[in-house]
Structure formats: C-alpha cells, structure tokens
Design an enzyme around this catalytic site. Sequence first.
Site, PDB file in Angstrom:
ATOM      1  N   ASP A 365       0.848  -1.187   0.000  1.00 45.38           N
ATOM      2  CA  ASP A 365       0.000   0.000   0.000  1.00 45.38           C
ATOM      3  C   ASP A 365       0.890   1.246   0.000  1.00 45.38           C
ATOM      4  O   ASP A 365       1.491   1.551   1.010  1.00 45.38           O
ATOM      5  CB  ASP A 365      -0.963  -0.015   1.196  1.00 45.38           C
ATOM      6  CG  ASP A 365      -0.289  -0.360   2.521  1.00 45.38           C
ATOM      7  OD1 ASP A 365       0.785  -1.003   2.521  1.00 45.38           O
ATOM      8  OD2 ASP A 365      -0.838   0.010   3.562  1.00 45.38           O
ATOM      9  N   GLU A 555      12.349   2.924   7.215  1.00 50.89           N
ATOM     10  CA  GLU A 555      11.418   1.927   6.687  1.00 50.89           C
ATOM     11  C   GLU A 555      11.741   1.524   5.255  1.00 50.89           C
ATOM     12  O   GLU A 555      11.583   0.367   4.865  1.00 50.89           O
ATOM     13  CB  GLU A 555      10.011   2.530   6.760  1.00 50.89           C
ATOM     14  CG  GLU A 555       8.907   1.726   6.124  1.00 50.89           C
ATOM     15  CD  GLU A 555       7.624   2.531   5.975  1.00 50.89           C
ATOM     16  OE1 GLU A 555       6.553   1.912   5.951  1.00 50.89           O
ATOM     17  OE2 GLU A 555       7.684   3.780   5.884  1.00 50.89           O
TER      18      GLU A 555
END
Length: 618
Positions: A365, A555
């Site tokens: 996503d 991340e």
Amino acid sequence: MVFILQIEGTLNALLKQEDTDADKKITIEDNGPKAFSIKSVEGKEYTLKGTYHLANLLQELVIAKNEGETFAEIPLHHIEELPATRVSRMIKDYFWDGLTRTMDEQGIEKLIHDSKNEELISSKLRIYVPFRDQLAFQYYKNLEVSLPIEVIQLPENVTPQYVKSINSKPGILSLKLEKQNNKIKGVPFVVPGGRFNEMYGWDSYFESVGLILDGKVHLAKAMADNFQYEIEHYGKILNANRSYYLTRTQPPFYSSLIREVFEVTNDKDWLKSHLQTAIKEYETVWMVKGKRLTKNGLNRYLAEGVGMPPECEKGHFDAVIKSFAGKAGLSIEEYILKYDSGEIRNETLDHYFIHDRTVRESGHDTSYRIEGNCADLNLVELNAMLYKYETDFAELIKHEFEGCFEAYTTSYWQQKLESRKASVNKFLWNEEEGLYFDYNAITNSQSKFIGASTLAPLWAKMCTKQQADKLVKNSLSLLTEKGGIAGSTKESRGEISDSRPARQWDYPNGWAPHQMMIWKGLFNYGFKREAQELIYRWLYMITKNAADYNGTIPEKYDVVEATHKVFAEYGNVGTDFEYITQEGFGWMNASYQYGLSLLNNNFLESLNRLIAPKELFE
C-alpha cells in the site's frame, strides 16, 4: 582504550559545537568543525574527527544517559567502530529490544501512550478480546481497576458490519497470554517501529529472519505463537492487531516462519501444533472459492469490510470524493459523513474501497501496479507464497511425519503445488517477455506492469531452470538501481504529477522484503554473483546513510539515489528521532543481518571501508 566522560557536560558541548541545525543529531548536513576533543575524568584527551565518529560519540553518551548514569565508560573502539560492524551490533544489542512488546500489564502501560491511542478522544485504551478467550477477558477486566483501559469482548461472529460499527471506537486486539509460575504474561512480539506499534502480518516473518540470525529464536517462536492465536481467535493472520483490521489479512508467510523456527528448535510437538493451524489457515482463508480463490485456480487478495478504511489520515481520499461531493452540492466532509452513515449510497465508491482495502491487505500500500483493480488480480507474489506453503507442507509431512499428517499426505500437497505451478505457467508466465506478470481474472488478461514481484517465483522455487535464466537476465537489467532492486520500473510506474502522485511501493523506492526474497531466490538457482552484487548495493546504501545521518535505519529507501530521503506518501518511518534511534525499523534491521550473513568476506571488508558499488561492479 576506555574514556570515562561526564555525560551531561560532554553531551552539551558536543551538540553546541556540531549540531548546527539544532535537530539533536549530528549529520553531514551540519556545518560544525567536524572535530571534537574528549577529555576523560582522569585527564586523557583524544580528538575525534568526522561526522561518523562524532555521531557515534553522541549515541554512546545517550545510551549511557538512558541507563541513568552520570558518567559514561565509553570504549574508543565503539566510537571508531567499523560502520557495517556497528550497524549490525546496534541492531542485535539495542534495536530488537526497542521493538519488542507484550500485551500484559507492563506492555499495556506502554500502549496507553501509543500515538494512535493519544489521537483518540477517549482517554482510555480500548482492548478488544475474542469471544472465546475468557483468560484474556478476565485478566484485562481486572486491570481496568488500576489502568485507564476499557475492555470489550468481541461477539462470537465478527461480521464486516460489526467491524464498521466499532470503527469510531478503535482499539488494540489482544494477543496470546500464558501462565508462567502462576503469573500471566504476554507472549512477546516485535513491531515494525515508529507509528507502527502493533504486530503486523508479513513484517513479523521478515523480522523473524533477523531475530533467528541474532540468536533470538524465542522471539521468532513467539511471533508464530501469536500468529496461531490470531488464526484460532480472529480467523486469520491479521494485517495488524487493531480493531479495524479484523476483516483483513496480509501476505502469507506462516509456513516459512514455522519451518525456520523448527530448524533451530527441533521441537516436533510445537511443529505439529503449528502445522495443523497453518493448514487450517490455508484452507479457510486462502482456498475458499469465490473469495480469495478465483475460478482459474489461482489466488487473489480480497479484504472484506464496509466503507472507507478508517486508519487513513484525514484527507487521504479527498481527491476520490471531490467529484461526487460537487455533484451532490456538498462539501467533501459532509459527503463523507453521509456516505459513511449510509444516508448516501454510491456503488462506484463501494467498488473503489473494495480494491483500496485489498491493496492494503496485499501489503503493497500503495502502488500503481494494483491501484483500482487489486481484488481482480492473481498477483505473482501471492501465488508464489502459496506455492511455498504447499511445498513446505509436502516436505515437512514427508520428512517429519513419514508422509502422512492427519488426513493429509505428501502426495496430496505435491499434487496441489504441481497444479498451481501449471496455472502460474499458463496465466502469469510470459514466455516472450521472459517475465511473470499479474493476471486479471475478470478481463482475462496479463498486466504489463513490471515490478519487483516478478522475481518472487525464484524465492518459492517455482521456476524451471530455463525460466529462471530468462527471468534473471530480463528483470535485473530493468530493476537494478544504485541501492538495489526498485519496486518497479520507471516506465511501468508512469509519469508523476499533482493529479497522479508518487506511490511508495513503486519506482524509485526499494523495500526490504523484496530484497530479501530476491536474494534467496537467486541463491536457490545458483545466481551467486548476481546475489552478491544486489546484497552489496543494499547494504552499502544502508551503511552509508547510517554513517552520514546519525545511525538512521528507516522503513524504505529511494534506491535510485540511494538515500533514505523518500518523497512519496506517508513519509519514511524511522527517520524521526532525537540523539539516537532506539529501534531502527523491523524488516530493515532484518534485511541488514540477513544480507551480512550471505555476503562474501571480501565484500564485507569493502563495506566496512565504504567502497561504493560502482567501484566494484560498474
């Protein structure tokens, strides 16, 4: 040599001199003199030079300060530690501990101050407990007396309509509790980090790869135990243990996790229990016709649910809602309220949100590869993952249970995986292009979007040698960038504009799970040279960014520019900290440890010397 330093005075002097942008870090963007003299309490002096060494001193001082010390005994070899060695040591000794959570009394106290809870109007942390877990329900009810929590028991049958009804009252979902010496303790889990302060589905598997390498198999085993709890009580491995994720799963890695834990523990009773649960998940989550199993025999993601995904930040869907609101003569906010309450019905939006929720279930996503049609697609990586399930079941039953496990035999699973391979070759493999493509089961056509997912069959050992040769030759030349494999090609992503913003899983960004699966896949088929280059590119990018930016382990990365400065939706978790990162980021930590475990020694020496990939491979 060890220096005993007065912490507060040294820290203040260091920051005053070197932290010129006042962000409480020392990075290459600061304009200080890049040289700082430390003075030990016994009179020893030493001058440190360069951003990297000064940032290491800052980190070591803060580690000692966090332990409640006034003076710090700092070994010089920690400050002048080789950069790759230091990143790996920080992950093993500090970051995993910083990411470990529990759902018992001690852990709940930390969750009360979680950013998602602090955003709520309620001053209490809501804890939702499964209908059949009376141990958890009573345990948390007892804690209501001493902690600001509200315990809510879920109904026996949790429907999408029920989940929608509690979206205005979000909370955390309980995980496994167990009795230890007459005390109830939460089975630990490792979170991704930052705002992701709960147990996620596929993150947990990749984190466990790193945990096992770092000698923390007990935590990897605990993750599997919590997966088992989720399947038994919530019907699936959850996107994450938040109430609004009750209708959504994530990419399936459970069989890989239990197999890799078992390889270390050799606990056959544990394996038997988890194999039963993994087969149950396979049959009830993935192989139900008309849901995640399509008519052609391949699988798709399909996140159930009603309405808009509630976890998204305010304004996320404004561009989608705007035209409908305008036609209705309403503001966007008014339209959303009326649509959410059911006063306005809009089948077009209903259809849009099915795909949007499904994108989130896929873990990717978001990406233009799957935006607007995700629930229609047989994705390459999902079918590779389920092929891996079938392979794991076949091999575990053959080698550990003499070919028969309850009603299942090795030959049963062998037939399953051969059938899937045939369907993958028919629908997903493109012989002319020498690549795997997603297949739209509604339009009966292959996508032409080239993403990192095209390499997933290598990880699952689903290719023939001839397919693997073609795939590696054709895909690596398209996807390899300065810092590793990009999420997609630039051409597949398409042009970016104000009306078509960048998506975080597309070019130019690269992600840890893609790299880890691709490395393993290349080794599976003997492409060792290619694997070494990709591992080095990825690890160099992480190491260089950590050395230049105060130990930052984020991340994701822009692999084209080889930087953690990612300009796409959601920002970059793991970059917002002061003095020292306490966590890194879960699967990024794991990718580093995994990459180091595979890297040849000569490349490790080059990595510690920060020799750029272009000097080695171009």
